[in-house]
Write a protein that holds these residues in place. Structure first.
Motif, mmCIF file in Angstrom:
data_model
loop_
_atom_site.group_PDB
_atom_site.id
_atom_site.type_symbol
_atom_site.label_atom_id
_atom_site.label_comp_id
_atom_site.label_asym_id
_atom_site.label_seq_id
_atom_site.Cartn_x
_atom_site.Cartn_y
_atom_site.Cartn_z
ATOM 1 N N ALA A 70 -4.248 5.120 9.334
ATOM 2 C CA ALA A 70 -3.514 5.214 9.023
ATOM 3 C C ALA A 70 -1.710 6.061 9.967
ATOM 4 C CB ALA A 70 -3.555 7.571 8.869
ATOM 5 N N ASP A 71 -2.239 5.751 11.141
ATOM 6 C CA ASP A 71 -1.158 4.868 11.957
ATOM 7 C C ASP A 71 -0.065 4.322 11.942
ATOM 8 O OD1 ASP A 71 -1.741 7.634 13.550
ATOM 9 O OD2 ASP A 71 -2.110 6.919 14.908
ATOM 10 N N ILE A 72 -0.672 2.977 11.512
ATOM 11 C CA ILE A 72 0.096 1.697 10.848
ATOM 12 C C ILE A 72 -0.135 2.183 9.500
ATOM 13 C CG2 ILE A 72 -0.469 -0.429 10.400
ATOM 14 C CD1 ILE A 72 -3.100 -0.868 11.875
ATOM 15 N N GLN A 73 -0.024 2.411 8.701
ATOM 16 C CA GLN A 73 0.913 2.794 7.125
ATOM 17 C C GLN A 73 2.222 3.941 7.274
ATOM 18 O OE1 GLN A 73 -1.539 4.703 4.577
ATOM 19 N NE2 GLN A 73 -0.174 3.720 2.642
ATOM 20 N N ALA A 74 1.834 4.597 8.087
ATOM 21 C CA ALA A 74 3.232 5.908 8.287
ATOM 22 C C ALA A 74 4.502 4.782 9.671
ATOM 23 C CB ALA A 74 2.670 6.922 9.291
ATOM 24 N N ILE A 83 4.930 -3.210 1.729
ATOM 25 C CA ILE A 83 3.757 -2.523 1.395
ATOM 26 C C ILE A 83 3.271 -3.898 0.188
ATOM 27 C CG2 ILE A 83 1.435 -1.021 1.284
ATOM 28 C CD1 ILE A 83 3.382 0.931 3.453
ATOM 29 N N VAL A 84 2.232 -4.304 -0.040
ATOM 30 C CA VAL A 84 1.631 -5.055 -0.928
ATOM 31 C C VAL A 84 0.356 -4.680 -1.529
ATOM 32 C CG1 VAL A 84 2.739 -7.257 -1.954
ATOM 33 C CG2 VAL A 84 2.194 -6.861 -0.290
ATOM 34 N N SER A 85 -0.527 -4.226 -0.660
ATOM 35 C CA SER A 85 -1.520 -3.268 -0.934
ATOM 36 C C SER A 85 -1.657 -2.136 0.110
ATOM 37 C CB SER A 85 -2.566 -4.855 -0.498
ATOM 38 O OG SER A 85 -3.068 -4.910 0.310
ATOM 39 N N ASP A 86 -2.181 -1.282 -0.461
ATOM 40 C CA ASP A 86 -2.478 -0.069 0.750
ATOM 41 C C ASP A 86 -4.085 -0.341 1.181
ATOM 42 O OD1 ASP A 86 -0.403 1.658 -0.384
ATOM 43 O OD2 ASP A 86 -1.594 2.318 -1.944
ATOM 44 N N VAL A 97 -13.129 -3.446 8.893
ATOM 45 C CA VAL A 97 -12.277 -3.755 9.156
ATOM 46 C C VAL A 97 -10.942 -2.909 7.714
ATOM 47 C CG1 VAL A 97 -11.620 -5.347 7.845
ATOM 48 C CG2 VAL A 97 -9.681 -4.772 9.590
ATOM 49 N N ASN A 98 -10.212 -2.158 8.441
ATOM 50 C CA ASN A 98 -9.500 -1.460 7.513
ATOM 51 C C ASN A 98 -8.144 -2.038 7.482
ATOM 52 O OD1 ASN A 98 -10.683 0.610 6.704
ATOM 53 N ND2 ASN A 98 -10.446 1.929 8.844
ATOM 54 N N SER A 99 -7.399 -2.705 6.625
ATOM 55 C CA SER A 99 -6.481 -3.859 6.511
ATOM 56 C C SER A 99 -5.592 -3.085 5.289
ATOM 57 C CB SER A 99 -7.006 -5.195 5.838
ATOM 58 O OG SER A 99 -6.191 -5.826 5.370
ATOM 59 N N ILE A 100 -4.401 -3.521 5.353
ATOM 60 C CA ILE A 100 -3.558 -3.365 4.762
ATOM 61 C C ILE A 100 -2.178 -4.704 4.885
ATOM 62 C CG2 ILE A 100 -1.573 -2.098 7.145
ATOM 63 C CD1 ILE A 100 -0.686 -0.279 4.739
ATOM 64 N N THR A 101 -2.018 -5.087 3.481
ATOM 65 C CA THR A 101 -0.874 -6.027 3.866
ATOM 66 C C THR A 101 0.557 -5.597 3.466
ATOM 67 O OG1 THR A 101 -2.719 -7.157 2.487
ATOM 68 C CG2 THR A 101 -0.898 -7.875 2.498
ATOM 69 N N ILE A 102 1.659 -6.509 4.366
ATOM 70 C CA ILE A 102 3.370 -5.786 3.655
ATOM 71 C C ILE A 102 3.142 -7.798 3.884
ATOM 72 C CG2 ILE A 102 2.376 -4.137 5.420
ATOM 73 C CD1 ILE A 102 3.969 -6.179 7.444
ATOM 74 N N LEU A 103 4.996 -7.049 3.187
ATOM 75 C CA LEU A 103 5.680 -8.084 3.332
ATOM 76 C C LEU A 103 6.400 -8.440 4.429
ATOM 77 C CD1 LEU A 103 6.170 -8.474 -0.905
ATOM 78 C CD2 LEU A 103 4.982 -10.089 0.700
ATOM 79 N N ASP A 104 7.347 -9.785 4.716
ATOM 80 C CA ASP A 104 8.213 -9.703 5.736
ATOM 81 C C ASP A 104 10.096 -9.754 5.117
ATOM 82 O OD1 ASP A 104 8.882 -12.036 5.684
ATOM 83 O OD2 ASP A 104 8.271 -13.451 7.374
ATOM 84 N N PRO A 105 10.744 -9.511 5.915
ATOM 85 C CA PRO A 105 11.687 -10.006 5.103
ATOM 86 C C PRO A 105 11.798 -11.713 3.812
ATOM 87 C CG PRO A 105 12.539 -9.303 6.980
ATOM 88 C CD PRO A 105 11.393 -9.755 7.073
ATOM 89 N N ASP A 106 11.365 -12.234 4.414
ATOM 90 C CA ASP A 106 11.577 -13.952 3.992
ATOM 91 C C ASP A 106 9.825 -13.771 2.574
ATOM 92 O OD1 ASP A 106 13.338 -15.999 3.983
ATOM 93 O OD2 ASP A 106 12.765 -15.101 6.384
ATOM 94 N N VAL A 112 -1.903 -6.746 8.153
ATOM 95 C CA VAL A 112 -2.990 -5.670 9.157
ATOM 96 C C VAL A 112 -3.555 -5.079 9.485
ATOM 97 C CG1 VAL A 112 -0.979 -4.217 11.117
ATOM 98 C CG2 VAL A 112 0.343 -5.687 9.263
ATOM 99 N N ASN A 113 -4.484 -5.950 10.417
ATOM 100 C CA ASN A 113 -6.114 -4.918 10.760
ATOM 101 C C ASN A 113 -6.453 -4.340 12.288
ATOM 102 O OD1 ASN A 113 -7.137 -6.459 8.675
ATOM 103 N ND2 ASN A 113 -6.930 -8.167 9.736
ATOM 104 N N GLU A 114 -7.478 -3.233 11.472
ATOM 105 C CA GLU A 114 -7.955 -2.458 12.690
ATOM 106 C C GLU A 114 -8.829 -2.757 12.508
ATOM 107 O OE1 GLU A 114 -9.349 2.283 13.021
ATOM 108 O OE2 GLU A 114 -8.164 1.485 11.060
ATOM 109 N N PHE A 115 -9.680 -3.234 13.614
ATOM 110 C CA PHE A 115 -11.271 -3.276 13.339
ATOM 111 C C PHE A 115 -11.312 -2.598 13.939
ATOM 112 C CE2 PHE A 115 -9.357 -7.651 12.928
ATOM 113 C CZ PHE A 115 -11.072 -8.191 12.113
#
Length: 116
Positions: A70-74, A83-86, A97-106, A112-115
């Motif tokens: 939750a803190d990572i997403q915020a 953010i490509v996947s919630d 593991v909780n995971s969220i996928t993002i894109l960098d500028p390229d 990003v994983n929280e185990f």
């Protein structure tokens, strides 16, 4: 041969300054000059090696964070990161593991994983 860990991952980038700023500001990573002369982000035991290329072919890699998902997403929303996947919950290597996928500028994909 007994391989123990990864030393570095090369991240293809189109603009070194934009990438350095993104990884430093979003992930709070120190930017350092690597032994090969490239600039990179210091992850203590390994490095992200930013390599400027003419045409970026995006890669996918994962990072482990100590914060709650939750803190990572915020945090990512506050920095206007794509953010490509919630957040999703899954099991990897017998660990939850909780995971969220993002894109960098390229458009490199970063999971990003929280185990737990």
């Amino acid at each position: 041969m007994n391989i123990r860990e990864i030393e570095y991952i090369t991240i293809p980038v189109s603009d070194l300054e934009v990438s350095r700023r993104f990884y430093h500001e979003v992930f709070d990573l120190p930017i350092v000059k690597l032994p090969n002369g490239d600039m990179g982000a210091d992850l203590r035991k390994m490095f992200l090696d930013f390599r400027v290329v003419d045409k970026v072919t995006p890669i996918l890699f994962g990072l482990i964070a100590k914060d709650s998902i939750a803190d990572i997403q915020a945090h990512l929303i506050n920095y206007f990161v794509d953010i490509v996947s919630d957040p999703t919950e899954k099991t990897e290597n017998r660990r939850n593991v909780n995971s969220i996928t993002i894109l960098d500028p390229d458009k490199n994909q970063i999971e990003v994983n929280e185990f737990k």
